[in-house]
Design a protein around this motif. Sequence first.
Motif, mmCIF file in Angstrom:
data_model
loop_
_atom_site.group_PDB
_atom_site.id
_atom_site.type_symbol
_atom_site.label_atom_id
_atom_site.label_comp_id
_atom_site.label_asym_id
_atom_site.label_seq_id
_atom_site.Cartn_x
_atom_site.Cartn_y
_atom_site.Cartn_z
ATOM 1 N N UNK A 136 -2.102 1.192 -10.073
ATOM 2 C CA UNK A 136 -3.318 0.158 -9.615
ATOM 3 C C UNK A 136 -3.520 -0.603 -10.533
ATOM 4 N N UNK A 137 -2.847 -1.448 -11.646
ATOM 5 C CA UNK A 137 -3.281 -2.488 -12.193
ATOM 6 C C UNK A 137 -2.796 -3.171 -11.728
ATOM 7 N N UNK A 138 -1.319 -3.330 -10.898
ATOM 8 C CA UNK A 138 -0.752 -4.583 -10.210
ATOM 9 C C UNK A 138 -1.934 -4.277 -8.930
ATOM 10 N N UNK A 139 -2.472 -3.378 -7.848
ATOM 11 C CA UNK A 139 -3.273 -3.766 -7.100
ATOM 12 C C UNK A 139 -4.760 -3.921 -7.346
ATOM 13 N N UNK A 140 -5.287 -3.490 -8.824
ATOM 14 C CA UNK A 140 -6.058 -4.056 -9.020
ATOM 15 C C UNK A 140 -6.270 -5.454 -9.368
ATOM 16 N N UNK A 141 -5.877 -5.829 -9.590
ATOM 17 C CA UNK A 141 -5.025 -7.412 -10.440
ATOM 18 C C UNK A 141 -5.106 -8.155 -8.901
ATOM 19 N N UNK A 142 -4.341 -7.969 -7.923
ATOM 20 C CA UNK A 142 -4.641 -8.467 -6.519
ATOM 21 C C UNK A 142 -5.620 -8.696 -5.978
#
Length: 149
Positions: A27-33
């Motif tokens: 979730x952290x990586x997905x939302x950052x992108x």
Amino acid sequence: MKIDLVVDNGPCNTELRSWCLGIAIYWLVTMTFGVLLAPNVINFIGFAIVVVANICLLIGTQREKHGLVFVWLIFAAIEAISFPFAVFGVIFHYGGYREAVGTSSLFGALLIYIITLLIVAFCARIVYSFYLQLKGRADSNPPRTTNVV
């Protein structure tokens, strides 16, 4: 077909702890992108919520604190509650919901929101199961007290 809300192990008989760590990182990586590729007010608000929830999940998983894991379940509830608003926002083109997912296509945005809801439901089932495991451990192991002489 019956789907249980609680599972003992993750998919492929792996432990729930590792799945919770993976969920937080996903979730952290997905939302950052998402914020970097399609900046929007909705994405920035969502980014703040996702960061807080997933940092709590990371720390709660590492230290085995069921209270911090519960914060992620609040995030999942927020996602589930916001789903109808997102669908109506996409259909009637208000609130920037189409642009928040990086497309102006009606069907593309709906597909992305539906897939996101399914992923949130899958992750919430695993995190809820892990939360119950941690809570069961905390309830069965009361804090030790020592007598002071």
